[in-house]
Motif scaffolding. Sequence first.
Motif, short mmCIF file in Angstrom:
data_model
loop_
_atom_site.label_atom_id
_atom_site.label_comp_id
_atom_site.label_asym_id
_atom_site.label_seq_id
_atom_site.Cartn_x
_atom_site.Cartn_y
_atom_site.Cartn_z
N ASN A 1 32.67 8.58 -40.84
CA ASN A 1 31.33 9.03 -41.23
C ASN A 1 30.93 8.30 -42.50
O ASN A 1 31.78 7.88 -43.29
N ILE A 2 29.61 8.15 -42.70
CA ILE A 2 29.12 7.62 -43.98
C ILE A 2 28.33 8.73 -44.66
O ILE A 2 27.53 9.42 -44.03
N HIS A 3 28.59 8.87 -45.97
CA HIS A 3 27.91 9.92 -46.72
C HIS A 3 27.24 9.30 -47.95
O HIS A 3 27.87 8.50 -48.66
N PRO A 4 25.98 9.66 -48.23
CA PRO A 4 25.25 9.01 -49.32
C PRO A 4 25.53 9.60 -50.71
O PRO A 4 24.61 9.96 -51.44
N ALA A 5 26.81 9.69 -51.07
CA ALA A 5 27.21 10.12 -52.42
C ALA A 5 28.66 9.71 -52.61
O ALA A 5 29.35 9.36 -51.64
N LEU B 1 30.05 8.16 -36.86
CA LEU B 1 28.88 9.01 -37.05
C LEU B 1 27.96 8.25 -38.00
O LEU B 1 28.39 7.87 -39.09
N ALA B 2 26.75 8.01 -37.56
CA ALA B 2 25.83 7.21 -38.38
C ALA B 2 24.51 7.95 -38.47
O ALA B 2 23.59 7.74 -37.66
N GLY B 3 24.44 8.88 -39.42
CA GLY B 3 23.25 9.71 -39.53
C GLY B 3 23.19 10.70 -38.38
O GLY B 3 22.11 11.07 -37.92
N PHE B 4 24.36 11.14 -37.91
CA PHE B 4 24.43 12.13 -36.82
C PHE B 4 24.38 13.50 -37.47
O PHE B 4 25.28 13.86 -38.23
N ILE C 1 21.00 3.42 -52.44
CA ILE C 1 22.28 3.78 -51.81
C ILE C 1 22.37 3.19 -50.41
O ILE C 1 23.41 2.67 -50.00
N LEU C 2 21.23 3.26 -49.68
CA LEU C 2 21.25 2.78 -48.29
C LEU C 2 21.67 1.32 -48.18
O LEU C 2 22.42 0.94 -47.28
N SER C 3 21.22 0.51 -49.14
CA SER C 3 21.59 -0.91 -49.04
C SER C 3 23.10 -1.09 -49.24
O SER C 3 23.71 -1.96 -48.64
N LYS C 4 23.71 -0.22 -50.03
CA LYS C 4 25.19 -0.25 -50.17
C LYS C 4 25.86 0.30 -48.91
O LYS C 4 26.91 -0.19 -48.50
N GLU C 5 25.24 1.31 -48.30
CA GLU C 5 25.81 1.86 -47.06
C GLU C 5 25.94 0.75 -46.01
O GLU C 5 26.94 0.65 -45.31
N HIS C 6 24.88 -0.07 -45.95
CA HIS C 6 24.88 -1.14 -44.94
C HIS C 6 25.95 -2.20 -45.20
O HIS C 6 26.26 -2.99 -44.33
N ALA D 1 22.25 14.82 -50.22
CA ALA D 1 23.16 14.40 -51.29
C ALA D 1 22.41 13.67 -52.41
O ALA D 1 22.73 13.86 -53.59
N GLN D 2 21.41 12.86 -52.04
CA GLN D 2 20.69 12.10 -53.07
C GLN D 2 19.88 13.05 -53.95
O GLN D 2 19.81 12.87 -55.17
N LYS D 3 19.28 14.07 -53.33
CA LYS D 3 18.51 15.07 -54.09
C LYS D 3 19.45 15.84 -55.04
O LYS D 3 19.13 16.07 -56.20
N SER E 1 21.25 10.33 -34.91
CA SER E 1 20.21 11.35 -34.69
C SER E 1 18.82 10.80 -35.00
O SER E 1 17.83 11.44 -34.67
N GLY E 2 18.75 9.66 -35.70
CA GLY E 2 17.43 9.23 -36.16
C GLY E 2 17.25 7.74 -36.27
O GLY E 2 17.47 6.99 -35.31
N ARG E 3 16.94 7.31 -37.48
CA ARG E 3 16.55 5.93 -37.80
C ARG E 3 17.55 4.88 -37.33
O ARG E 3 17.17 3.80 -36.87
N GLY E 4 18.81 5.13 -37.53
CA GLY E 4 19.84 4.21 -37.00
C GLY E 4 20.05 2.94 -37.79
O GLY E 4 20.55 1.95 -37.25
N SER E 5 19.74 2.96 -39.10
CA SER E 5 19.92 1.71 -39.85
C SER E 5 21.41 1.39 -40.08
O SER E 5 21.80 0.23 -40.09
N ASN E 6 22.23 2.41 -40.26
CA ASN E 6 23.68 2.14 -40.40
C ASN E 6 24.25 1.64 -39.08
O ASN E 6 25.06 0.71 -39.06
N MET E 7 23.81 2.25 -37.99
CA MET E 7 24.22 1.77 -36.66
C MET E 7 23.87 0.29 -36.52
O MET E 7 24.68 -0.53 -36.08
N GLU E 8 22.64 -0.04 -36.93
CA GLU E 8 22.18 -1.44 -36.81
C GLU E 8 23.05 -2.38 -37.63
O GLU E 8 23.39 -3.48 -37.19
C1 GRF Z 1 22.27 7.78 -44.29
O1 GRF Z 1 21.79 7.97 -45.59
C2 GRF Z 1 23.69 8.29 -44.17
O2 GRF Z 1 24.43 8.15 -45.34
C3 GRF Z 1 23.48 9.75 -43.87
O3 GRF Z 1 22.33 9.80 -43.06
C4 GRF Z 1 21.52 8.66 -43.28
C5 GRF Z 1 21.36 7.98 -41.96
O4 GRF Z 1 20.49 6.88 -42.01
N1 GRF Z 1 24.67 10.30 -43.24
P1 GRF Z 1 20.40 5.88 -40.78
O5 GRF Z 1 20.03 6.73 -39.56
O6 GRF Z 1 21.73 5.23 -40.61
O7 GRF Z 1 19.32 4.92 -41.14
#
Ligand code: GRF
Length: 213
Positions: free
Chosen positions: A119-123, A98-101, A182-187, A133-135, A16-23
Motif C-alpha cells: 500500500n502507499i500512504h501519503p504520510a 493497493l493504489a488509492g483503494f 507528496i504525490l510526486s514523491k509517491e510516483h 493524512a495530508q490534512k 478506487s479513483g484517479r489512479g495516478s499511482n497505478m499509472e
Molecule cells: C494517494 O495520495 C495515495 O497515497 C492514497 O490515495 C491517493 C491515491 O491517489 N492512498 P491515486 O488514485 O493513486 O492518484
Amino acid sequence: MRNKIQLLLQLGILISGRGSNMESILSAIKKRKIPINPAVVISDKPNAKGLAIAKKLGVQTEIIDSANYKGKRQQYDKEIISILRKYKVTPTNGLVCLAGFMRIVSPHFIKKYKNKILNIHPAILPAFPGLNAQKQAIRFGVKFSGCTVHFVDEGVDTGPIILQEIVKVSNRDTEKTLSKKILSKEHQIYPKAVELFARKKILIKGRKVKIQD
Ligand code: GRF
C-alpha cells in the motif's frame, strides 16, 4: 511468449479513483524497469478514472462494485481473490498493490496474501495513519511530511515499511499543495518498491524490512 509471461510475477492493482499511482507503476513496467506482468486492475467504483488509464495502457480491468457488498467485507474480498486468481495473481506468484483503494481489506484476504499486498500512504508512518493524512499533517503543524510504501497487515497502515520519502512543509502549504508535493514523491517510490519486490530484494524480519543491494 505465453510461457515467459506465465513465469513472470503477476501484478494485480486495486484502485478506487484517479489512479495516478497505478499509472506510475504501469508506466515503469512499460519502460521495462520492473520484471512483472501487469495482469489486472480492479476497481471497487465503476466510475474510477483510473480504469480508462489502465485500458489505454493495454491492461485488463475489472469492476467489483462495492455498492453491491454493503456490510459484506469478507464476501467482497472473496470476490476480489477469485478475480485475482482468474488472472493468475496467486499468493505464490503474485503481488497486489493497493493504489488509492478506499476499502479496508479483510483479515481473510491479508492472511491468504501474506506479505504480498503493498500500500502507499501519503504520510511518514507511523505518523498520521488513516484518512486525510495530508490534512492531519497540516493541522498538526509538522515541518516535514512525505509518503510510505508498506506491506499491508491487519492494522490500519501499520505493516512493515519498505520505502519512505520526505517533503518539506512550508507555512504557506495547504492540504492541496502538500498533497501535490507528496504525490510526486509517491510516483517515485511506489514503482521503486514494486521493482524491489519483483527483483526479490526485500527481506522481511518481524516488522522490519531489509533491502538487499
Ligand atoms: C494517494 O495520495 C495515495 O497515497 C492514497 O490515495 C491517493 C491515491 O491517489 N492512498 P491515486 O488514485 O493513486 O492518484
